[in-house]
Design an enzyme around this catalytic site. Structure first.
Site, short mmCIF file in Angstrom:
data_model
loop_
_atom_site.label_atom_id
_atom_site.label_comp_id
_atom_site.label_asym_id
_atom_site.label_seq_id
_atom_site.Cartn_x
_atom_site.Cartn_y
_atom_site.Cartn_z
N LYS A 120 37.98 44.66 1.44
CA LYS A 120 37.16 44.09 2.51
C LYS A 120 36.90 42.61 2.24
O LYS A 120 36.51 42.22 1.14
CB LYS A 120 35.84 44.82 2.63
CG LYS A 120 35.03 44.45 3.88
CD LYS A 120 33.80 45.33 4.00
CE LYS A 120 33.12 45.15 5.34
NZ LYS A 120 32.58 43.82 5.52
N SER A 124 32.96 43.22 -0.67
CA SER A 124 32.15 44.42 -0.90
C SER A 124 32.29 44.87 -2.33
O SER A 124 33.33 44.71 -2.97
CB SER A 124 32.57 45.55 0.04
OG SER A 124 31.90 46.75 -0.27
N THR A 174 33.33 35.45 28.57
CA THR A 174 31.96 35.08 28.92
C THR A 174 31.10 36.32 28.77
O THR A 174 31.50 37.41 29.19
CB THR A 174 31.85 34.55 30.36
OG1 THR A 174 32.34 35.53 31.27
CG2 THR A 174 32.66 33.26 30.52
N SER A 215 0.86 -1.17 0.00
CA SER A 215 0.00 0.00 0.00
C SER A 215 0.90 1.23 0.00
O SER A 215 2.07 1.15 0.40
CB SER A 215 -0.89 0.01 1.25
OG SER A 215 -1.45 1.29 1.48
N THR A 216 0.36 2.33 -0.44
CA THR A 216 1.09 3.60 -0.27
C THR A 216 1.53 3.75 1.18
O THR A 216 2.62 4.26 1.47
CB THR A 216 0.18 4.79 -0.66
OG1 THR A 216 -0.05 4.75 -2.06
CG2 THR A 216 0.80 6.12 -0.27
#
Length: 477
Positions: A322, A316, A185, A138-139
């Site tokens: 850059k 850029s 941190t 079956s499907t």
């Protein structure tokens, strides 16, 4: 264009005479112009493997004539080899729980088998899509099973790329082990650490992801083949139930097995949700790592600038010279997409009712993309970023010496209050904590050297974890 007339329960349609697909696939093509993307090629192969295993099992049960079984098996072999993919015309996202995909496969295999037997496409008196190709199926058992086969194959490729990433990170952990840097941190200076420890931490979390992905792969090995429509095994012989997975394993070299409760395995898709959750976890970890790489390489003159990422392209159209961290950026975008897919998969699995979930097509469409893009992201991160990272050792050391964070290492000897006062004065005067501590008589030069020794402050060296040995140990309990 020559056509042939085919009929289904809705009516009749004209199908191109030379087409391997039939009326049901053609009707589905008209009904579902959604993504304009085909079924995944690996998913097509998975359906063919299942159909071949079914033909072998039905033949052995004496239910499928030998000549028809042989023709079906040869047709399936063609699909497994990657042939006739253009005959799969249904959209990747479709209504009907995947019935259109299943019937597209049944029609293509039937017409190819008819051709092998010397007949004319569309002459289903020779090989019928439902009666022969879909026998004992079956499907509702083919589609989820094909989804599992496909996911396992794709996960294997992704795992290979993640393992390469793990190895590259471990190599960088070794390379950078002697480089002292400032730990942070909440984006503020904390205490010193070694740059190698940062990369070892990245490797450790990828190691956990690898183990989780391996476990997720095994959750997909349970199939509901033979459950047919709802799990009751209607129209299925006892011999089929006993041997379908054995025959499938011979074809795939896999370890598939039949679910104890076929009703459960037919209606519940929690296995796919679990796999998606693991993919999401890995995506989160990759994106966090890439955020770190962007921060640590930021500047390079006005930011943290502790590491250099390989220059991959101009950054850029207006700012000369850059260079942007494009590889970490694309990995994070992949992660965002995977996280969104996880929500889609979660809601689609939740939306099933009673004995069937009708939303498997969208689950597979998103899941397969998540797996593949995760592997691709890991590959470009390894090859185009991690392998080429270099460290700015002197700059790392200068930042540590200029930071008040090393005052923490003096707390056991001179106390928290005195250490805090040194840190505050250092921040105000730009005089290093070490110099202030010696000048005020808190410690001698020799004591300062000992207390502020990089390995005293930063802890032990970590050994490389052997992923495969760890996997073997987990597998063996």
């Amino acid at each position: 264009m020559r056509t042939r007339t085919e009929a289904d329960s809705i009516g009749v349609m004209e199908v191109p005479a030379e087409a391997y697909y039939g009326v049901q696939a053609l009707r589905a093509k008209e009904n579902f112009p959604i993504t304009h993307q085909q079924l995944h090629p690996e998913f097509i192969k998975s359906m063919a493997k299942l159909k071949k295993a079914a033909a072998i099992t039905n033949r052995d049960a004496g239910l499928l004539p030998l000549n028809i079984a042989s023709a079906i098996m040869k047709a399936c072999d063609d699909l497994i080899a990657g042939k006739f993919t253009d005959a799969f015309i249904v959209d990747a996202i479709q209504g009907g729980a995947g019935t259109s995909a299943n019937m597209n496969a049944n029609e293509v295999i039937a017409n190819r088998a008819i051709e092998i037997l010397g007949g004319t496409k569309g002459d289903y008196s020779l090989v019928h899509p439902n009666d022969h190709v879909n026998m004992a199926q079956s499907t509702n058992d083919i589609i989820p099973s094909a989804g599992k086969l496909t996911a396992i194959t794709l996960l294997g490729d992704a795992i290979k790329e993640l393992h390469r990433l793990y190895e590259a990170l471990m190599d960088k952990a070794e390379e950078f082990d002697s480089i002292l840097k400032m730990g942070r941190t909440q984006l503020q200076d904390a205490v010193p650490m070694r740059l190698g420890q940062s990369f070892h931490a990245y490797a450790s979390v990828i190691h956990r992801d690898l183990l989780r992905l391996e476990d997720a792969t095994h959750t997909l090995e349970m199939l509901n083949m033979g459950g047919t429509a709802i799990g009751s095994s209607i129209n299925v012989s006892p011999l089929y139930l006993k041997n379908i997975c054995k025959n499938l394993n011979k074809i795939t070299k896999g370890n598939f097995y039949l679910a104890d409760d076929l009703f459960d395995a037919t209606q519940n898709l929690d296995g796919f949700v679990s796999v998606s959750g693991v993919l999401k976890t890995c995506a989160v970890n990759l994106s966090k790592m890439c955020n770190d790489l962007r921060l640590l390489s930021s500047g390079p003159k006005t930011g943290i600038g502790e590491i250099n990422l390989p220059a991959r392209q101009n950054g850029s159209s207006i700012m000369p010279g850059k260079i942007n961290p494009v590889i970490p950026e694309v990995v994070s975008q992949v992660a965002f997409n995977i996280i969104g897919h996880d929500y889609t998969i979660t809601m689609a699995a939740e939306a099933g009712q009673l004995e069937l979930n009708a939303f498997e097509p969208v689950i597979f469409y998103t899941l397969f993309e998540s797996i593949e893009t995760l592997g691709h992201a890991a590959q470009t991160l390894t090859d185009n970023c991690i392998l080429g990272i270099t460290a700015n050792e002197k700059h790392c050391k200068d930042l540590v010496n200029a930071s008040a964070g090393i005052a923490t290492a003096l707390c056991p000897s001179i106390g928290y209050a005195a250490s805090a006062a040194l840190a505050k004065e250092s921040l105000k005067t730009d005089v290093p904590v070490r110099e202030l501590a010696i000048a005020k008589g808190y410690v001698t030069t020799e004591e300062a050297d000992k207390l502020l020794d990089p390995y005293t402050m930063t802890g032990k060296r970590y050994a490389k974890v052997d992923y495969y040995a760890c996997r073997k140990a987990v597998t063996q309990g």
